[in-house]
Design an enzyme around this catalytic site. Structure first.
Site, PDB file in Angstrom:
ATOM      1  N   GLU A 269       6.123 -28.127  -2.853  1.00  0.00           N
ATOM      2  CA  GLU A 269       5.886 -27.208  -3.968  1.00  0.00           C
ATOM      3  C   GLU A 269       6.746 -27.608  -5.146  1.00  0.00           C
ATOM      4  OE1 GLU A 269       6.157 -22.943  -3.418  1.00  0.00           O
ATOM      5  OE2 GLU A 269       5.139 -23.085  -1.483  1.00  0.00           O
TER       6      GLU A 269
ATOM      7  N   HIS B 113       0.843  -1.200   0.000  1.00  0.00           N
ATOM      8  CA  HIS B 113       0.000   0.000   0.000  1.00  0.00           C
ATOM      9  C   HIS B 113       0.878   1.249   0.000  1.00  0.00           C
ATOM     10  CE1 HIS B 113      -4.073  -1.828   1.433  1.00  0.00           C
ATOM     11  NE2 HIS B 113      -3.598  -2.363   0.341  1.00  0.00           N
TER      12      HIS B 113
ATOM     13  N   HIS C 116       3.274 -18.412   6.080  1.00  0.00           N
ATOM     14  CA  HIS C 116       3.704 -18.289   4.692  1.00  0.00           C
ATOM     15  C   HIS C 116       3.910 -16.799   4.390  1.00  0.00           C
ATOM     16  CE1 HIS C 116       3.713 -20.438   0.572  1.00  0.00           C
ATOM     17  NE2 HIS C 116       4.121 -19.203   0.341  1.00  0.00           N
TER      18      HIS C 116
ATOM     19  N   ASP D 108      -4.964  -7.267  -2.260  1.00  0.00           N
ATOM     20  CA  ASP D 108      -6.207  -6.786  -1.629  1.00  0.00           C
ATOM     21  C   ASP D 108      -7.402  -7.683  -1.950  1.00  0.00           C
ATOM     22  OD1 ASP D 108      -4.707  -4.723  -0.696  1.00  0.00           O
ATOM     23  OD2 ASP D 108      -5.826  -3.118  -1.692  1.00  0.00           O
TER      24      ASP D 108
ATOM     25  N   ARG E 202      -2.858 -28.162   0.623  1.00  0.00           N
ATOM     26  CA  ARG E 202      -1.914 -27.424   1.472  1.00  0.00           C
ATOM     27  C   ARG E 202      -2.249 -25.937   1.378  1.00  0.00           C
ATOM     28  NH1 ARG E 202       3.955 -25.276   0.270  1.00  0.00           N
ATOM     29  NH2 ARG E 202       4.162 -24.247   2.283  1.00  0.00           N
TER      30      ARG E 202
ATOM     31  N   TYR F 198      11.827 -26.031  -7.725  1.00  0.00           N
ATOM     32  CA  TYR F 198      11.311 -25.567  -9.008  1.00  0.00           C
ATOM     33  C   TYR F 198      12.285 -25.710 -10.163  1.00  0.00           C
ATOM     34  CZ  TYR F 198       7.319 -23.351  -6.672  1.00  0.00           C
ATOM     35  OH  TYR F 198       6.168 -23.133  -5.967  1.00  0.00           O
TER      36      TYR F 198
ATOM     37  N   ASN G 275       7.099 -21.753   5.728  1.00  0.00           N
ATOM     38  CA  ASN G 275       7.355 -21.952   4.305  1.00  0.00           C
ATOM     39  C   ASN G 275       8.633 -21.213   3.917  1.00  0.00           C
ATOM     40  OD1 ASN G 275       6.452 -22.716   1.495  1.00  0.00           O
ATOM     41  ND2 ASN G 275       6.702 -20.511   1.245  1.00  0.00           N
ATOM     42  N   GLU G 276       9.643 -21.963   3.494  1.00  0.00           N
ATOM     43  CA  GLU G 276      10.851 -21.416   2.887  1.00  0.00           C
ATOM     44  C   GLU G 276      11.564 -20.352   3.719  1.00  0.00           C
ATOM     45  OE1 GLU G 276      10.006 -20.199  -1.113  1.00  0.00           O
ATOM     46  OE2 GLU G 276       9.425 -22.204  -1.742  1.00  0.00           O
TER      47      GLU G 276
ATOM     48  N   ASN H  66      10.561 -27.701  -1.304  1.00  0.00           N
ATOM     49  CA  ASN H  66       9.980 -26.947  -2.411  1.00  0.00           C
ATOM     50  C   ASN H  66      11.055 -26.843  -3.478  1.00  0.00           C
ATOM     51  OD1 ASN H  66       8.034 -26.590  -0.484  1.00  0.00           O
ATOM     52  ND2 ASN H  66       7.997 -24.348  -0.569  1.00  0.00           N
TER      53      ASN H  66
HETATM   54  C1  BGC Z   1       6.608 -19.803  -2.694  1.00  0.00           C
HETATM   55  C2  BGC Z   1       5.305 -19.396  -3.325  1.00  0.00           C
HETATM   56  C3  BGC Z   1       5.570 -18.816  -4.700  1.00  0.00           C
HETATM   57  C4  BGC Z   1       6.218 -19.876  -5.550  1.00  0.00           C
HETATM   58  C5  BGC Z   1       6.500 -19.474  -6.995  1.00  0.00           C
HETATM   59  C6  BGC Z   1       7.590 -20.438  -3.642  1.00  0.00           C
HETATM   60  O1  BGC Z   1       8.845 -19.931  -3.389  1.00  0.00           O
HETATM   61  O2  BGC Z   1       6.396 -20.575  -1.555  1.00  0.00           O
HETATM   62  O3  BGC Z   1       4.655 -18.500  -2.475  1.00  0.00           O
HETATM   63  O4  BGC Z   1       4.427 -18.322  -5.289  1.00  0.00           O
HETATM   64  O5  BGC Z   1       7.441 -20.230  -4.978  1.00  0.00           O
HETATM   65  O6  BGC Z   1       7.415 -18.434  -7.055  1.00  0.00           O
END
Ligand code: BGC
Length: 488
Positions: free
Chosen positions: A397, A59, A143, A72, A97, A331, A187-188, A329
């Protein structure tokens, strides 16, 4: 019976017909999808909720986010949660989750403050509905949405935060622990701390490079250890649930496979990102390579003591083994090589590793950090197995960010690739993986990328008042994998 969808997928993606098709997911293996409160709920000031560090900062500084977006309204899941649960159910998933917003449950934030009954009702409704639909609620307690009131006293860098967090976590155990049997404390931590307190890409955007991230992580680990021990003593005997924490890491591969220093750099980077938390949890204390390097550089920089805080013996014991299963998690993958070309003090300088991508890898169009490298997951799982004695692990994740549109072939490719490698890690390497969670059920507020990076199996129309939800091709593909328990 081979479904029509399977035939279509084979025609579209012939590469899916690989060896991993021989394997199926074990009977007890669980599938789920994940979301987080700030990213989906909206209703930022409804029913007594106060500002979190994200509400406050966005904000105040709307330009920090792409398209001046914020959470929001987000997916309006505060009102549309029933529809979300139906989507999870129709997917055939075993669990959902989700996270709870601290600022809803305890609007004043601090230990001893008043519980907000409207928020209790809201989360009770969701938890009860999940259970009555046969879905397991897996709840992330934190989170990233710290009450702004607690940031005013230093947030995660102030050790007082431990008592505030412990009070909040006990509050949710008291309120929901009779039905919730899977808890994730944080989380992370890497993102909470390194990005939030040593850099400016996550709230609270507190740029204490090389210092803030270490102080924050220390308090996060102490909070986790303390609440685990309390749960073990006071709640487990009657509630009989399990507690976890989930850490993220990229897989780091030596840039030049024949270079010992690149291999060493890759290992060091893994220790500085993931070992930072896994080592205290599994083996006790920070990894030796972190202690040595940060102590040495702090001294060279003239600091009166190491920038890496020290645990006492009893704290080491409290944290060691403080999990019933662990969360991962994951990616993407990067290449690593040694470099000291960073500002001082900083975690990057302390780590001394430059990372990069391989031009051959497919890069997400909306999240440039995200590359589709499925074998990285398998290598990481094998590394975790060897480094940390094959702990019971949930992938909490894993996912891909696409543009808008329903035919998300790129996400389908990603899912098929990563789940195929996961099957090999389970069947050929003996990795102890208990479940897989796709991030995310819905397109949602992707932090500083706003609504431009879409991670959902389900598309959300952010231009419609109703935030209309429409399942994508990938939703059907994942649904089919869950049903058939094989990667088609
Ligand atoms: C997080 C999520 C995020 C996702 C994709 C993870 O690091 O926990 O909140 O949206 O990655 O970037």
């Amino acid at each position: 019976m081979i479904s029509k969808l399977f035939v279509v997928i084979c025609i579209l993606f012939p590469q899916v017909l690989t060896d991993s098709n021989r394997y199926s997911f074990p009977e007890e293996f669980l599938f789920g999808v994940a979301t987080a409160a700030y990213q989906i709920e909206g209703a930022f000031d409804e029913d007594g909720k106060t500002y979190s560090i994200w509400d406050y900062n966005l904000h105040k500084n709307p330009d920090w986010v792409k398209d001046r977006a914020n959470g929001d309204v987000a997916c309006d899941s505060y009102h549309k949660w029933k529809e979300d649960i139906q989507l999870v159910k129709a997917l055939g998933a075993n669990f959902y989750r989700m996270s709870i917003a601290w600022t809803r449950i305890l609007p004043s934030g601090h230990a001893g403050s008043q519980i907000n009954e409207k928020a209790v009702l809201h989360y009770n409704n969701i938890i009860n509905e999940l259970i009555s639909e046969g879905l397991i609620p897996m709840i992330t307690i934190y989170h990233w949405d710290l009450p702004q009131s607690l940031q005013e006293i230093g947030g995660w860098m102030n050790p007082d935060i431990i008592d505030h967090y412990v009070f909040y976590a006990q509050t949710v155990f008291n309120l929901f622990g009779d039905r919730v049997k899977h808890w994730i404390t944080f989380n992370e931590p890497y993102h909470i701390c390194e990005e939030g307190y040593s850099g400016v890409s996550m709230a609270p955007f507190f740029n204490a490079s090389g210092i803030g991230g270490y102080l924050c992580s220390h308090n996060v680990l102490l909070s986790h250890g303390k609440i685990y021990r309390l749960y073990e003593k006071l709640y487990k005997p009657s509630q009989n649930g399990k507690i976890s924490i989930t850490m993220d890491t990229t897989w780091y591969e030596a840039k030049d496979q024949s270079s010992d220093s690149d291999k060493e750099a890759a290992q060091r980077k893994l220790q500085f990102n993931y070992g930072w938390y896994m080592h205290p949890l599994v083996k006790g204390n920070y990894p030796a390579v972190m202690i040595e390097r940060i102590d040495k550089f702090s001294e060279q920089e003239g600091f009166p003591k190491s920038r890496l805080p020290k645990f006492t013996e009893s704290e080491i014991e409290m944290i060691r083994g403080s999990y019933d299963f662990l969360g991962l998690n994951h990616y993407s993958t990067s290449l690593a090589e040694p470099s000291q070309n960073f500002n001082q003090p900083s975690q990057n300088y302390d780590t001394g590793v430059q990372d990069s991508g391989d031009p051959e890898w497919e890069v997400s169009k909306t999240s440039p950090w995200l590359k589709d490298v499925p074998w990285g997951l398998r290598k990481l799982l094998v590394w975790i197995k060897e480094e940390y004695r094959n702990p019971p692990l949930f992938i909490f994740e894993n996912g891909w960010s696409s543009t808008s549109g329903l035919m998300d072939e790129d996400r389908v490719r990603y899912i098929n690739g990563y789940l195929s490698e996961l099957l090999k890690a389970i069947h050929e390497d003996g990795c102890n993986v208990l479940g897989y969670t796709h991030w995310s059920l819905l397109d949602n507020f992707e932090w500083l990328s706003g609504y431009s990076a879409r991670f959902g199996l389900v598309e959300v129309d952010f231009n419609s008042r109703e935030r209309t939800r429409t399942p994508r091709l990938s939703y059907r593909v994942y649904q089919n994998i869950i049903k058939s328990r094989i990667v088609n």
